[in-house]
Design an enzyme around this catalytic site. Structure first.
Site, PDB file in Angstrom:
ATOM      1  N   GLN A 152       0.841  -1.202   0.000  1.00 28.21           N
ATOM      2  CA  GLN A 152       0.000   0.000   0.000  1.00 28.21           C
ATOM      3  C   GLN A 152       0.876   1.252   0.000  1.00 28.21           C
ATOM      4  O   GLN A 152       0.373   2.350  -0.180  1.00 28.21           O
ATOM      5  CB  GLN A 152      -0.893   0.028   1.251  1.00 28.21           C
ATOM      6  N   PHE A 192      -6.010  -4.031   3.426  1.00 33.33           N
ATOM      7  CA  PHE A 192      -6.724  -3.802   4.694  1.00 33.33           C
ATOM      8  C   PHE A 192      -5.834  -3.203   5.773  1.00 33.33           C
ATOM      9  O   PHE A 192      -6.113  -3.348   6.963  1.00 33.33           O
ATOM     10  CB  PHE A 192      -7.382  -5.103   5.187  1.00 33.33           C
ATOM     11  N   GLU A 234       0.290  -1.616   4.647  1.00 30.29           N
ATOM     12  CA  GLU A 234       0.648  -0.196   4.723  1.00 30.29           C
ATOM     13  C   GLU A 234       2.155  -0.069   4.927  1.00 30.29           C
ATOM     14  O   GLU A 234       2.807   0.710   4.254  1.00 30.29           O
ATOM     15  CB  GLU A 234      -0.132   0.507   5.846  1.00 30.29           C
ATOM     16  N   ARG A 269      -4.986   7.504  16.841  1.00 23.07           N
ATOM     17  CA  ARG A 269      -6.359   7.431  16.332  1.00 23.07           C
ATOM     18  C   ARG A 269      -7.302   6.841  17.388  1.00 23.07           C
ATOM     19  O   ARG A 269      -8.474   7.199  17.445  1.00 23.07           O
ATOM     20  CB  ARG A 269      -6.441   6.664  15.005  1.00 23.07           C
ATOM     21  N   ARG A 293      -7.853  -1.719   8.963  1.00 18.96           N
ATOM     22  CA  ARG A 293      -9.108  -0.983   8.757  1.00 18.96           C
ATOM     23  C   ARG A 293      -9.695  -0.408  10.058  1.00 18.96           C
ATOM     24  O   ARG A 293     -10.163  -1.171  10.906  1.00 18.96           O
ATOM     25  CB  ARG A 293     -10.124  -1.916   8.102  1.00 18.96           C
ATOM     26  N   PHE A 332      -7.827   1.403  12.197  1.00 19.08           N
ATOM     27  CA  PHE A 332      -6.567   1.948  12.704  1.00 19.08           C
ATOM     28  C   PHE A 332      -6.648   2.411  14.161  1.00 19.08           C
ATOM     29  O   PHE A 332      -6.323   3.547  14.479  1.00 19.08           O
ATOM     30  CB  PHE A 332      -6.181   3.112  11.793  1.00 19.08           C
ATOM     31  N   GLU A 360     -12.760   2.812   5.470  1.00 16.74           N
ATOM     32  CA  GLU A 360     -12.749   2.276   6.832  1.00 16.74           C
ATOM     33  C   GLU A 360     -14.025   2.504   7.640  1.00 16.74           C
ATOM     34  O   GLU A 360     -14.426   1.621   8.406  1.00 16.74           O
ATOM     35  CB  GLU A 360     -11.572   2.885   7.613  1.00 16.74           C
TER      36      GLU A 360
HETATM   37  N1  MTE Z   1     -11.412  -2.808   0.201  1.00 16.20           N
HETATM   38  C1  MTE Z   1     -10.872  -3.883  -0.396  1.00 16.20           C
HETATM   39  N2  MTE Z   1     -11.605  -4.552  -1.287  1.00 16.20           N
HETATM   40  N3  MTE Z   1      -9.606  -4.302  -0.115  1.00 16.20           N
HETATM   41  C2  MTE Z   1      -8.828  -3.641   0.814  1.00 16.20           C
HETATM   42  O1  MTE Z   1      -7.689  -4.037   1.050  1.00 16.20           O
HETATM   43  N4  MTE Z   1      -8.690  -1.787   2.431  1.00 16.20           N
HETATM   44  C3  MTE Z   1      -9.448  -0.890   3.308  1.00 16.20           C
HETATM   45  C4  MTE Z   1     -10.484  -0.115   2.492  1.00 16.20           C
HETATM   46  N5  MTE Z   1     -11.247  -1.012   1.675  1.00 16.20           N
HETATM   47  C5  MTE Z   1      -9.384  -2.506   1.473  1.00 16.20           C
HETATM   48  C6  MTE Z   1     -10.696  -2.103   1.115  1.00 16.20           C
HETATM   49  C7  MTE Z   1      -8.618   0.066   4.009  1.00 16.20           C
HETATM   50  S1  MTE Z   1      -7.871  -0.417   5.433  1.00 16.20           S
HETATM   51  C8  MTE Z   1      -8.450   1.347   3.564  1.00 16.20           C
HETATM   52  S2  MTE Z   1      -7.541   2.462   4.439  1.00 16.20           S
HETATM   53  C9  MTE Z   1      -9.064   1.821   2.326  1.00 16.20           C
HETATM   54  O2  MTE Z   1      -9.791   0.803   1.660  1.00 16.20           O
HETATM   55  C10 MTE Z   1      -7.957   2.360   1.415  1.00 16.20           C
HETATM   56  O3  MTE Z   1      -8.418   2.802   0.208  1.00 16.20           O
HETATM   57  P1  MTE Z   1      -9.037   4.265  -0.018  1.00 16.20           P
HETATM   58  O4  MTE Z   1      -8.189   5.213   0.743  1.00 16.20           O
HETATM   59  O5  MTE Z   1      -8.962   4.444  -1.466  1.00 16.20           O
HETATM   60  O6  MTE Z   1     -10.429   4.195   0.521  1.00 16.20           O
HETATM   61  N1  LUZ Z   2      -2.312   5.393   8.596  1.00  9.66           N
HETATM   62  C1  LUZ Z   2      -1.604   6.434   9.037  1.00  9.66           C
HETATM   63  C2  LUZ Z   2      -3.627   5.310   8.791  1.00  9.66           C
HETATM   64  O1  LUZ Z   2      -0.393   6.451   8.855  1.00  9.66           O
HETATM   65  N2  LUZ Z   2      -2.229   7.438   9.648  1.00  9.66           N
HETATM   66  C3  LUZ Z   2      -3.555   7.446   9.887  1.00  9.66           C
HETATM   67  O2  LUZ Z   2      -4.091   8.387  10.450  1.00  9.66           O
HETATM   68  C4  LUZ Z   2      -4.296   6.327   9.449  1.00  9.66           C
HETATM   69  N3  LUZ Z   2      -5.604   6.244   9.675  1.00  9.66           N
HETATM   70  C5  LUZ Z   2      -6.275   5.177   9.268  1.00  9.66           C
HETATM   71  C6  LUZ Z   2      -5.607   4.159   8.629  1.00  9.66           C
HETATM   72  N4  LUZ Z   2      -4.296   4.237   8.377  1.00  9.66           N
HETATM   73 MO1  MOS Z   3      -6.183   1.304   6.021  1.00  9.45          MO
HETATM   74  S1  MOS Z   3      -5.895   0.542   7.912  1.00  9.45           S
HETATM   75  O1  MOS Z   3      -5.731   2.876   6.443  1.00  9.45           O
HETATM   76  O2  MOS Z   3      -4.821   0.698   5.243  1.00  9.45           O
END
Ligand code: MTE
Ligand code: LUZ
Ligand code: MOS
Length: 750
Positions: A191, A222, A226, A304, A336, A338, A706
């Protein structure tokens, strides 16, 4: 617009790291992880492993030309262990061989002696022994100490919430190969492309420009990718750089589950004080976060938790403290929500406890304490455009919450062996990385001579549909067909210095950067058109691939416009940079305006419990969600459904368990149960709250990734209601996940 990936995903044509055709001479890696949870390495013996035919080289920390350090926020984690190991599965050596089978065989031939040291598994135990990853932090508002005396009711309790395995379908993996002049190109399932680039450069001791990271898509992240994709990219790159050969590393599921961190388990104490009118006057909580063996993202996750510790409520007097505790588990990481779900579970538990003791409906207490317009969050931000109450009122209206409650009661009075439970879960989730500097993004747009468009951004597609949303942005600005637009892979040489795609902000940040780039190009194209039409630039517009003059169609089509602009030597490439305005945070005072906006919603969860077996089915999850002005309802609804199921999994099914020796016991899909098609709620209904959407959301379409995960928390409290309906002796407790085994015990508790 339909998700551009649906068809290829369904037919198996989408390319993931493991599908990239390998170059001749590619070598394959496997990671040797620590067999012990804590100890000093006394002896490490490769002699037999090295003798195995086909083994090329076994790497240890001694082979690292740069820094043996992958810590992002705090530099406390080696890529490969040196003298001491801190968790089972901690990478110690990296074996590279002619085939994956050989590499894995060699792993089994490595001999190691470890002088074992004390193992800590639980956060509170670590706290007691002074094992903290970072100093604790406290958020305060009002004055709790004087407020307790004014409360009519005070309740205290303890809350446990468990970890969660990400279980992305695609395991961690990378493919690295040498390029010209000492450069390395890495395909990584990450990510955070820039993080991989930066840490690999640090490990190899080369400038970042020598490392190119390319990401086509992820089979799920998810949060688990990251920053925890980084070490596996570093290892492949290290071997590739050293041997000057392509090296591929794909973790097997078992290794992935053992080696990577998960959602942080939390153990918490709360004290809640209410007035006679059930207004929450004071709330105090101390949370012990199980960080694992290194800090990883724990400091940000702790933050968070602090931000979201009062959930969707306004509580005038609060004090929240989080301890990040060092244990001998794999470093826990982003997942997801966090840290927000863990904090919200505690406030919901506190309210449930109060409701139970006072013998009133939990919904009543919840509803009386909703956050309202112009309330102040405990971190100083003024709450604006608050929609908690609106979502609840809309849910009341269309789903008839009181009627559902009555139906549940009626069912329970008529049935002995089956009981139903219902719970309402309100949502308030802040959008922006809590670390202000991370809220920036860039995009690069090329319009080719034939009128087709190629776009690159820093956003990474992981199934959440961000690529589709990016195409929608460009199509909207240019007013051209989406088929003309191609989204490129995410690549650090095209778009540099990216934040990870995380914090639900991928679409907002990258989409706004893309919009800026497209707007600039559009402006230039309008000037070209004005020149062609011999008129003023302000008279020109483009609609449906046609140039309009004063709102009237001309015979200039998109393709002609582009061709003419090119011949006129107009630049058809543009870059966009976006940084979220207005946000700030002062850590020394723990106050500021950290979030661009908040996402709101309400979910009503109902469950039917089989009181003989302890098994249950979720009948309904009825949601009113504040999407803003959703730019893609099918993608956004899909995100809500997926998040709800993942949330229910966290609170009712998925039990991460470790033995006393620090070994992961729930290490396969037979011992770690995730929701499947049989356990998803029979009915998920999603209604959008009608709003214009906030200024800082992409096209006023709120971040979606999330926030809806939190709705799953409602499942826990629906179950508790059902258990109490069967067993009045059951003393409510808060120990998530509430698995069927635990439910059964509680049904027959005396
Ligand atoms: N949806 C799918 N299908 N697969 C994923 O890995 N990750 C989730 C969410 N939805 C995820 C998902 C998480 S933890 C985040 S932070 C956001 O997607 C990241 O994408 P966005 O910032 O474009 O919403
Ligand atoms: N990652 C991060 C995160 O580095 N900072 C954030 O505030 C955060 N919030 C949600 C999911 N990932
Ligand atoms: Mo989502 S936990 O911010 O990758």
């Amino acid at each position: 617009m339909k998700n551009i990936d649906s068809k290829n995903h369904l037919t198996g044509k989408s390319v993931y790291v493991d599908d990239i055709p390998v170059q001749t001479g590619t070598l394959f890696g496997a990671v040797f992880g620590s067999p012990k949870a804590h100890g000093i390495i006394k002896n490490l013996n490769f002699s037999e492993a090295e003798k195995l035919e086909g083994v090329e080289k076994i790497f240890t920390y001694k082979d690292i030309p740069g820094k043996n350090q992958i810590g992002g926020i705090i530099e406390d984690e080696p890529l490969l262990a040196e003298n001491e190991v801190h968790f089972i599965g901690q990478p110690i050596a990296f074996v590279v061989a002619k085939s994956e089978i050989i590499a894995r065989k060699a792993i089994k031939l490595i001999k190691i002696d470890i002088d074992e040291k004390e193992i800590i598994i639980h956060a509170r135990e670590a706290h007691k022994k002074g094992q903290l990853l970072i100093p604790p932090r406290t958020f305060k508002m009002g004055d709790i100490s004087s407020e307790w005396a004014k409360c009519d009711y005070i309740f205290e309790g303890r809350v446990e919430s468990g970890g969660q395995e990400h279980l992305y379908i695609e395991t961690q993996g990378s493919y690295a190969y040498p390029m010209d002049s000492g450069s390395i190109k890495i395909h990584s399932s990450t990510q955070g492309a820039t993080l991989v680039q930066k840490i690999t450069a640090r490990v190899l001791n080369v400038p970042m420009h020598r490392i190119e990271v390319d990401v086509a898509r992820l089979g799920g992240g998810f949060g688990g990718k990251e920053d925890q994709a980084t070490p596996y990219a570093c290892m492949a790159a290290l071997a590739s750089y050293n041997l000057q050969k392509p090296v591929k590393l794909i973790l097997h599921r078992l290794d992935d589950m053992h080696m990577t961190g998960k959602r942080h388990p939390y153990s918490s104490d709360f004290k809640i004080g209410l007035s006679k009118e059930y207004k929450i006057l004071a709330y105090q909580t101390t949370l012990y976060q199980n960080g694992g063996a290194a800090s990883d993202l724990s400091p940000a996750i702790m933050e968070r938790t602090l931000f979201h510790s009062t959930g969707a409520y306004f509580i005038p007097n609060t004090e929240v403290t989080v301890y990040s505790c060092k244990t001998n588990l794999p470093p826990n990481t982003a997942f997801r929500g966090f840290g927000a779900p863990q904090g919200m579970f505690v406030i919901e538990s506190a309210i449930a406890k109060a409701a139970c003791e006072l013998n009133v409906s939990k919904t009543l207490i919840q509803e009386r304490n909703f956050l309202k317009e112009k309330d102040t969050f405990q971190y100083g931000q003024l709450a604006e455009n608050v929609n908690v109450g609106k979502c609840y009122d809309t849910a009341s209206e269309i789903y008839h919450i009181e009627q559902i409650e009555q139906e549940v009661e009626e069912f329970n009075s008529k049935n002995i062996n089956y009981k139903k439970g219902m719970a309402m879960m309100p949502l308030c989730f802040g959008i922006s990385f809590t670390k202000t500097p991370m809220n920036q993004a860039r995009a690069l747009v090329h319009i080719y001579q034939d009128g087709s468009v190629g776009i690159s951004t820093g956003a990474i597609e992981m199934g959440q549909g961000v690529n589709t949303k990016m195409i929608q942005v460009a199509a909207k600005v240019f007013s051209i067909r989406t088929e003309r637009i191609k989204i490129e892979s995410t690549n650090t040489t095209r778009v540099a210095n990216t934040s990870p795609t995380a914090a639900s902000s991928g679409a907002d940040l990258n989409g706004n950067a893309l919009k800026i780039a497209c707007d600039k190009l559009l402006d230039r194209l309008k000037q070209s058109a004005a020149k062609m039409l011999n008129c003023n630039h302000s008279e020109v517009s483009i609609e449906n691939e046609t140039v309009l003059k004063n709102g009237m169609n001309t015979d200039i089509q998109w393709e002609l416009l582009i061709e003419t602009a090119f011949l006129d030597r107009i630049c058809l490439t543009e870059n966009g940079h976006y940084a979220t305005p207005i946000i700030n945070f002062d850590k020394s005072k723990e106050t500021g305006h950290p979030f661009a906006y908040h996402v709101y919603g309400t979910a009503i969860v109902t469950v039917t419990l089989d009181c003989i077996r302890g098994t249950y089915e979720f009948d309904d999850v009825k949601i009113v969600h504040d999407f803003g002005n959703s730019m893609n309802t099918s993608i956004d609804n899909g995100q809500v459904e997926g998040a709800v199921v993942q949330g229910i999994g966290w609170t009712t099914m998925e039990e991460v368990s470790f033995g006393k020796d620090g070994k992961l016991l729930s290490n396969s899909l037979s011992t770690y149960k995730v929701p499947d098609i049989y356990s998803v709620p029979k009915n998920i209904e999603i209604k959008a709250l009608k709003t214009d959407g906030p200024e800082f959301a992409l096209l006023r379409s709120k971040a979606i990734g999330e926030p809806p995960f939190m709705y799953g928390i409602g499942a826990y409290f629906a179950l508790i209601k059902a258990i109490r309906a069967f067993n009045p002796n059951y003393k409510i407790d808060f120990d998530s996940p509430l698995t069927p085994e635990k439910v059964l015990m509680r049904l027959y508790q005396e």
